[in-house]
Structure formats: C-alpha cells, structure tokens
Design a protein around this motif. Structure first.
Motif, PDB file in Angstrom:
ATOM      1  N   ASP A 134     -66.573  67.251  -3.352  1.00 26.56           N
ATOM      2  CA  ASP A 134     -67.829  67.669  -2.738  1.00 26.56           C
ATOM      3  C   ASP A 134     -68.420  66.667  -1.746  1.00 26.56           C
ATOM      4  OD1 ASP A 134     -67.794  70.019  -4.208  1.00 26.56           O
ATOM      5  OD2 ASP A 134     -68.851  69.113  -5.896  1.00 26.56           O
ATOM      6  N   LEU A 135     -68.190  65.375  -1.931  1.00 26.80           N
ATOM      7  CA  LEU A 135     -68.863  64.366  -1.116  1.00 26.80           C
ATOM      8  C   LEU A 135     -67.984  63.795  -0.013  1.00 26.80           C
ATOM      9  CD1 LEU A 135     -70.800  62.434  -3.920  1.00 26.80           C
ATOM     10  CD2 LEU A 135     -71.542  64.379  -2.546  1.00 26.80           C
ATOM     11  N   THR A 162     -72.277  56.919  -6.212  1.00 30.79           N
ATOM     12  CA  THR A 162     -72.567  58.015  -5.284  1.00 30.79           C
ATOM     13  C   THR A 162     -72.404  59.364  -5.967  1.00 30.79           C
ATOM     14  OG1 THR A 162     -71.792  56.634  -3.448  1.00 30.79           O
ATOM     15  CG2 THR A 162     -71.948  59.001  -3.068  1.00 30.79           C
ATOM     16  N   ALA A 163     -71.328  59.533  -6.714  1.00 26.81           N
ATOM     17  CA  ALA A 163     -71.114  60.812  -7.395  1.00 26.81           C
ATOM     18  C   ALA A 163     -72.146  61.046  -8.489  1.00 26.81           C
ATOM     19  CB  ALA A 163     -69.695  60.843  -7.977  1.00 26.81           C
ATOM     20  N   LYS A 218     -75.172  60.257  -8.481  1.00 25.50           N
ATOM     21  CA  LYS A 218     -76.471  60.620  -7.905  1.00 25.50           C
ATOM     22  C   LYS A 218     -76.698  62.121  -7.969  1.00 25.50           C
ATOM     23  CE  LYS A 218     -79.221  60.214  -3.683  1.00 25.50           C
ATOM     24  NZ  LYS A 218     -79.322  59.641  -2.317  1.00 25.50           N
ATOM     25  N   PHE A 219     -75.608  62.909  -7.899  1.00 26.34           N
ATOM     26  CA  PHE A 219     -75.739  64.364  -7.882  1.00 26.34           C
ATOM     27  C   PHE A 219     -75.204  65.021  -9.149  1.00 26.34           C
ATOM     28  CE2 PHE A 219     -75.030  62.804  -3.532  1.00 26.34           C
ATOM     29  CZ  PHE A 219     -76.228  63.187  -2.954  1.00 26.34           C
ATOM     30  N   TYR A 240     -77.010  57.395 -12.917  1.00 22.99           N
ATOM     31  CA  TYR A 240     -77.175  56.949 -11.530  1.00 22.99           C
ATOM     32  C   TYR A 240     -77.937  55.633 -11.387  1.00 22.99           C
ATOM     33  CZ  TYR A 240     -78.774  56.919  -6.678  1.00 22.99           C
ATOM     34  OH  TYR A 240     -79.062  56.552  -5.393  1.00 22.99           O
ATOM     35  N   TRP A 299     -75.554  57.630   1.507  1.00 19.04           N
ATOM     36  CA  TRP A 299     -76.381  58.241   0.456  1.00 19.04           C
ATOM     37  C   TRP A 299     -77.351  57.222  -0.111  1.00 19.04           C
ATOM     38  CZ3 TRP A 299     -71.121  60.015   0.436  1.00 19.04           C
ATOM     39  CH2 TRP A 299     -70.989  61.365   0.729  1.00 19.04           C
ATOM     40  N   LYS A 326     -74.383  72.663  -0.754  1.00 16.24           N
ATOM     41  CA  LYS A 326     -74.171  71.358  -0.133  1.00 16.24           C
ATOM     42  C   LYS A 326     -75.405  70.799   0.559  1.00 16.24           C
ATOM     43  CE  LYS A 326     -69.223  71.982   0.671  1.00 16.24           C
ATOM     44  NZ  LYS A 326     -68.129  71.954   1.676  1.00 16.24           N
ATOM     45  N   GLU A 341     -78.222  69.867  -0.704  1.00 17.21           N
ATOM     46  CA  GLU A 341     -78.780  68.731  -1.442  1.00 17.21           C
ATOM     47  C   GLU A 341     -77.866  67.514  -1.405  1.00 17.21           C
ATOM     48  OE1 GLU A 341     -76.858  71.544  -4.491  1.00 17.21           O
ATOM     49  OE2 GLU A 341     -77.956  71.657  -2.596  1.00 17.21           O
ATOM     50  N   LEU A 342     -76.617  67.687  -0.917  1.00 18.48           N
ATOM     51  CA  LEU A 342     -75.677  66.575  -0.871  1.00 18.48           C
ATOM     52  C   LEU A 342     -75.687  65.837   0.457  1.00 18.48           C
ATOM     53  CD1 LEU A 342     -72.578  68.349  -2.499  1.00 18.48           C
ATOM     54  CD2 LEU A 342     -74.446  67.139  -3.639  1.00 18.48           C
ATOM     55  N   GLN A 350     -76.852  63.697   3.820  1.00 21.05           N
ATOM     56  CA  GLN A 350     -77.520  62.411   3.982  1.00 21.05           C
ATOM     57  C   GLN A 350     -78.829  62.579   4.751  1.00 21.05           C
ATOM     58  OE1 GLN A 350     -76.001  59.664   6.735  1.00 21.05           O
ATOM     59  NE2 GLN A 350     -75.174  61.153   8.146  1.00 21.05           N
TER      60      GLN A 350
END
Length: 663
Positions: free
Chosen positions: A255-256, A287-288, A290-291, A297, A331, A537, A539-540, A542
C-alpha cells in the motif's frame, strides 16, 4: 651526480674555452654542491680520483666526494629536476593485487557509484576514492572487471543468522562500492587536488590521491556488530514480534511503497532489511504502523527517528540510510519541520556516493546483483523528485540538476523483465516533472509579449494533455505501469494543467470561457480525488497531496465571485464532495492529513455561506464589468442548501496551533 654532468666535466672548455670550470673542492656534505660551485652557480662536478700536481696536505676522504664511489641512483634522486610537473607525473600508485571484494551484504550497501545513464547500450564503470586508504581498481579495458576495495563496514552490519544470501555468480559482476573519501586531511595539498580533478571523470583513470587510513569504527569487530544489532533491531528489542514485522513489511510494499516508489519489494524483504540496514528496517516498520498498527506507531517512530539521527550524526553512509530519511520525510508528523534539512542530508550522501555520474555498462546477468545496482539508481531518481517537490513547497532552490538524471523512461524499460512497477511510475513522474520545470522557468522569465504568452500557454496545455493521454490511459496502459496509481497520477497531472489554465485566465480576466475551462479541470480533479479515496489511499498520502487539495480549494473560493449562480452552485457542490471523502478518510482521527483538509474545507464553506447571503457578484451577460445583483429565489436555492449543510454538520473548529503548524 648525473651521467651527462660527468661527461661534461672531462672537457669543460671544449665548446666554451673562456668558461673553464674551476675544480670542485671537498665539502662536509656529500649530498650537496661544493662551496665554490654554489658561489659561482655552476654544476658541481666531482674531481677525478687522481689529481695531477702536488698532493693535498691531508689525505682525501673518498667518502667526502661524489667521485666514482658516489651512488648514481642517489645522485639522480637528489639532483634538481627541470621537467614540468603535470598531473600524470605527480603520483603513480603501484599496481598492487588487492584483496577480493567481499560480496556480502555489508560491503554491498555502503553505497554505489552507479547512476542512471542516457543510454543502456554502452556503459562503463567510473573510478572512485575509497575511504579505507586503498587505491581503487584500474579499468584497462571496457570489459575488464574492476578490482574492488576491501570489505567496508556500513553503519549496520550484517547479522550472520538472517536473510537471503547472494548467489555465487554475483561476485563476477560489478557491485556497488563505497562512497568517496571525505577526510579533510587528504585534501590539503593543492597540487594533489589538481591531479585528482584532472582524472576523476576518466573512466580508465586513477584517483591519484593516496588516502590515509581512517580511524577504526567503534562497531568494526564482530562482537560490536552483534551488540549493536541487539541494541537497535526492533524485533531484538521486543518492540514487536518477527511475525508482526513480516506483516508490516508486506503491508508497506502493498500500500505505501507504490506511492513513494523507493524500494524493490522483491529485494527489500524483512530478512534483507534486518541484514543490511537497521535504520531502514525500523523506518519501514514505523511508517507501516502509522496506518496499520497505530498502537505500535509512537514507539516505533521514536525508535526509528533516534537511530537514523544517530547514524547521520555519526557520519554513517549507506543507501539504506538515505532511504530512511526519505521515508521519514514522506510520512512525517504534522508538527515535524525537519523535512527540508533531512532531504538535504540525503542529497549530500547521494553526491558523496557519486550517484549523479552515469552508468555506462550493461546490467549484470545475475538478478541479485542487478537489483542491488538498481536500488541505488532508483533512490537517486526518487531523491531528485523529493528535491523538486519540497523546493517548490518552501519556495527554495533545488540542489539536483535535471541533467544528472538521464532518461528515466529508458532506464525503467531496460529492466521490465524484473517486474518492478514503481520504476515506470518514476518514469511518468520524471516526464511530468520536466514539464513542470519548463513551466516554472517560463513564469520566472520576466516580461513577455502577449503573443508569446499565448503561444507558450497553448504549447504547454498541449504537452500536458499529451502526457495524460500517454501515461493515464486506463484502456491501454503502458507495459509495466502500475494501474493502481492511475487516479493519483492523473490528479497530479491535472493539477499542473489547472495551474496553466489559471494563468491564462488571470492574464485575460474578461475571458469567461477560460474561467469555464478552469472549472471543468477542477471538476476532473475532484473525480480523481474521489477515486483515490474509494481505493482507500487518500489517508495514506503525504502532506504534498494536502497542499494540492488546498490549492484547488483556494481556487474555488477565489473564483466563486466571478461565477454565475449556477456555476456557484457547482463550485459549492465540488467543495462538499471533497469534504465528504476527506472526512471518511480521516475516520474520526483529528491528526491525520485528511482531517486537516476537512477542517479547512469547513471553514471555507462557512465563510462563503456568510458572504453569499446578501449579494452575489457575477459578470453581466454582455461580458462587461461585474455588477452587484440581488439573488432571486430560484437562484439562491443552493445557498439554502449550504446553510442547511453547515447547520446539520458538526461545528467548525477554531484554528488551533497544530493546524497552523501543518499549513
């Protein structure tokens, strides 16, 4: 004494009878000229062993003269030279047999000197200066394999129990090498620097500077490496389990990573990250989380930031550290203001690794070595986009020159067989970035004639539309292009198109058709944002995505008073659609990027509703000056809907300190 001088001493008056050379006298210093020759400024020629005439009062000491017993090699060495000094005569390092280059992960990730080139057809490796005081290998022919430097220790050494192992054939191909020497003590001789600069770009040349060995690193021995691993690895510290680390790494690549396009999912596995770079491993997990693991996190982010900053301060240098800085910037937290400085550190390391120099050699046949080589090249390309984006955001000059990238599309197509879709994404971004650079250079070119302005605007609009047709065609995508990124890339390209059309309208504000064109592009952008939100995506993304959205909101706000009532209703509808998708993406979290955008949209809608109740300004049908007109009942129905929307929705929060820091 040199041999020609000795021959001249046998008949000193053959050619010049009037210039008979007096005989030399003995001296206490056998390595220098005698007192008489020094006074008369003549070549010192030692007397023969047996002199005619009365013998001297005291016996001659043969060791005091440079006669037959004087070493001709020593005399040649001590004799002053009259040759001109050139870079090629300053220093010739011997052709020593260097130790074989260890192809382990430690050495491979200390940096590389490869950079994307303009053509994949003919390539050659470039020399470098090694930080361990050993001279690099010499390429005597285009097909000669380089002599690598001895094994270098990166910031985070390999752990012997983890991860993948390169194939045995990977040692037969050129591999990434260490960064250039940055020890100030080795750059003090100006003549030596001239010699180095003269040959530094010669593919078959040498770095002539003999470097001094650096002090030993505190983690150079195996025991220190093992302790450092146990002190910094998030799994070893029990912050999370190995299974959780595997899951977060997979989510990052799914996803990121397609958004940032900096890692290779086939190469940067959990085991590989733990072996090569603990800072990068910790940053990927932070980073991962965070979501996908918000409970982990805060701890993972604090840990990743600490070890990355510690590595930068300690002078560490490797590809993984550069990638860690990029991910922390992409991010970052809303209150984090270190983005510009972190990007600067990463760019400095890229120049130190000489990534800006073109690679003029084909890719290795071994897949493992190829992926590692492309890893550094991909990082440099992506880093240049970071440089452009944040320079534009902060209105500061860029550092990486456009000609230091080469043809990114040819680079990406060169290795389509490896199946790295983010590389075609980078090719699209590079082509769009070049269009943006061209447009900004025109905007800063000063006063121009209206005819030239119209020609430039028409040309730029045509080029951006051609870019959209080439890269964003969902019915016929290019080979290797990630279709999941079509909506987001169309959004960014349409944003550039809107900026060009806005400039055309503001240059001719009486042309209402141009305002209609801008509104139509704005509607297309809202459609792409809704498509990104539907993919989950939004919310993912930057902070730069929030900036693009805010630019669109400001345009709709400023153009509102120039529109007719139906067009005003359409603008408010677009803002309400943006608000809806951003509030859904925020999902109640008040400190994510969509939440900041949603609060901004609410304040804009509230202000527009308050100002629109009394009067609306829109152009007269004749196209003259705008006039104040009262709103008819059938025209102000959208205002009643807006009042109802604001009344029934949650109240508009006051601008707090966090919002001001974010924007």
């Amino acid at each position: 004494m040199s041999q020609p001088a000795a021959e001249a001493a046998q008949s000193p008056n053959k050619d010049h009878p009037s210039k008979v050379k007096p005989a030399c006298v003995e001296t206490d210093d056998p390595s220098g000229p005698c007192a008489r020759c020094r006074r008369l400024r003549l070549d010192c020629v030692a007397p023969s062993a047996k002199k005619r005439g009365r013998p001297p009062k005291r016996p001659s000491d043969a060791s005091s003269f440079a006669g037959p017993s004087r070493s001709p090699g020593l005399a040649n060495l001590l004799a002053p030279t009259t040759e001109s000094v050139t870079p090629s005569t300053l220093y010739h390092p011997p052709h020593v047999s260097l130790p074989a280059f260890d192809t382990g992960i430690d050495a491979l990730h200390t940096g590389t000197h490869f950079a994307p080139g303009l053509s994949p057809a003919s390539r050659t490796l470039l020399p470098h200066t090694d930080t361990n005081g050993i001279h690099p290998g010499v390429f005597t022919a285009p097909h000669a394999e380089p002599l690598g430097p001895p094994q270098q220790i990166p910031y985070q050494a390999a752990h012997p129990t983890l991860g993948i192992t390169p194939s045995s054939s990977s040692s037969q191909h050129p591999t990434p090498r260490g960064p250039s020497n940055l020890r100030t003590a080795d750059y003090l001789d100006p003549v030596d620097r001239i010699a180095t600069l003269a040959d530094s770009r010669d593919p078959n040349g040498l770095y002539l500077r003999p470097t001094s060995p650096p002090p030993p690193l505190p983690w150079a021995d195996a025991a220190a490496k093992s302790r450092r691993f146990e002190q910094e690895d998030p799994v070893a510290l029990s912050i999370l389990s190995l299974a959780e680390a595997h899951a977060l790494t997979r989510l990052f690549h799914r996803d990121l990573n397609p958004m940032v396009a900096v890692l290779d999912s086939a190469l940067h596995t959990t085991d590989y990250l733990r072996r090569t770079s603990t800072p990068l491993f910790a940053t990927v997990l932070a980073t991962a989380s965070k979501f996908f693991r918000k409970d982990l996190y805060p701890m993972l982010l604090s840990h990743a930031t600490t070890i990355v900053d510690r590595a930068v301060i300690a002078g560490a240098e490797d590809t993984g550290l550069v990638q860690s800085l990029m991910l922390l910037v992409y991010w970052k937290a809303p209150s984090d203001t270190s983005a510009w400085r972190r990007i600067g550190w990463a760019i400095r390391m890229g120049y130190q690794f000489r990534w800006y120099l073109p690679r003029n050699r084909p890719l290795p046949s071994d897949e493992y070595a190829t992926r590692q080589l492309l890893d550094a090249e991909r990082t440099w390309i992506c880093l240049s986009f970071f440089d452009r984006a944040y320079s534009r955001t902060f209105d500061l000059p860029t550092s990486i020159k456009p000609n230091e990238l080469g043809d990114v599309e040819s680079w990406a197509k060169e290795h389509l067989h490896l199946g790295v879709p983010v590389d075609m994404h980078l090719a699209h971004t590079h082509e769009r970035a070049r269009l943006g650079d061209h447009w900004r250079s025109y905007l800063t070119s000063g006063e121009i004639s209206p005819a030239y302005r119209e020609a430039i605007v028409a040309d730029m609009i045509g080029r951006v539309e051609a870019n959209l047709a080439k890269w964003s065609n969902a019915n016929a995508p290019l080979p290797g292009y990630p279709t999941s990124e079509l909506a987001r890339n169309r959004w960014v390209s349409l944003d550039l198109l809107l900026s060009i059309k806005r400039y055309a309208f503001e240059s001719d504000p009486d042309n209402i058709l141009r305002l209609d064109e801008c509104t139509a592009v704005a509607a297309l952008i809202v459609e792409q944002i809704e498509a990104v939100a539907a993919q989950g995506k939004l919310e993912l993304l930057q902070d730069n995505a929030s900036c693009l959205t805010s630019v669109l909101i400001v345009f709709l706000r400023k153009s509102f008073w120039r529109l007719s009532p139906p067009q005003q209703a359409h603008s408010i509808s677009l803002l309400k659609r943006l608000l809806t998708c951003h509030e859904r993406a925020a999902a109640g979290d008040t400190e994510v990027a969509p939440a900041f955008v949603a609060r901004f949209i609410r304040r804009v809608l509230s202000a527009m509703g308050n100002q629109s109740r009394a009067v609306s300004r829109y152009p007269s049908p004749a196209g003259g000056q705008a006039v104040d007109v009262a709103m008819d009942k059938q025209d102000n129905s959208f205002l009643a809907e807006l009042d109802e929307f604001i009344r029934t929705s949650p109240g508009v929060e006051e601008t707090n300190m966090l919002d001001e820091q974010y924007w």
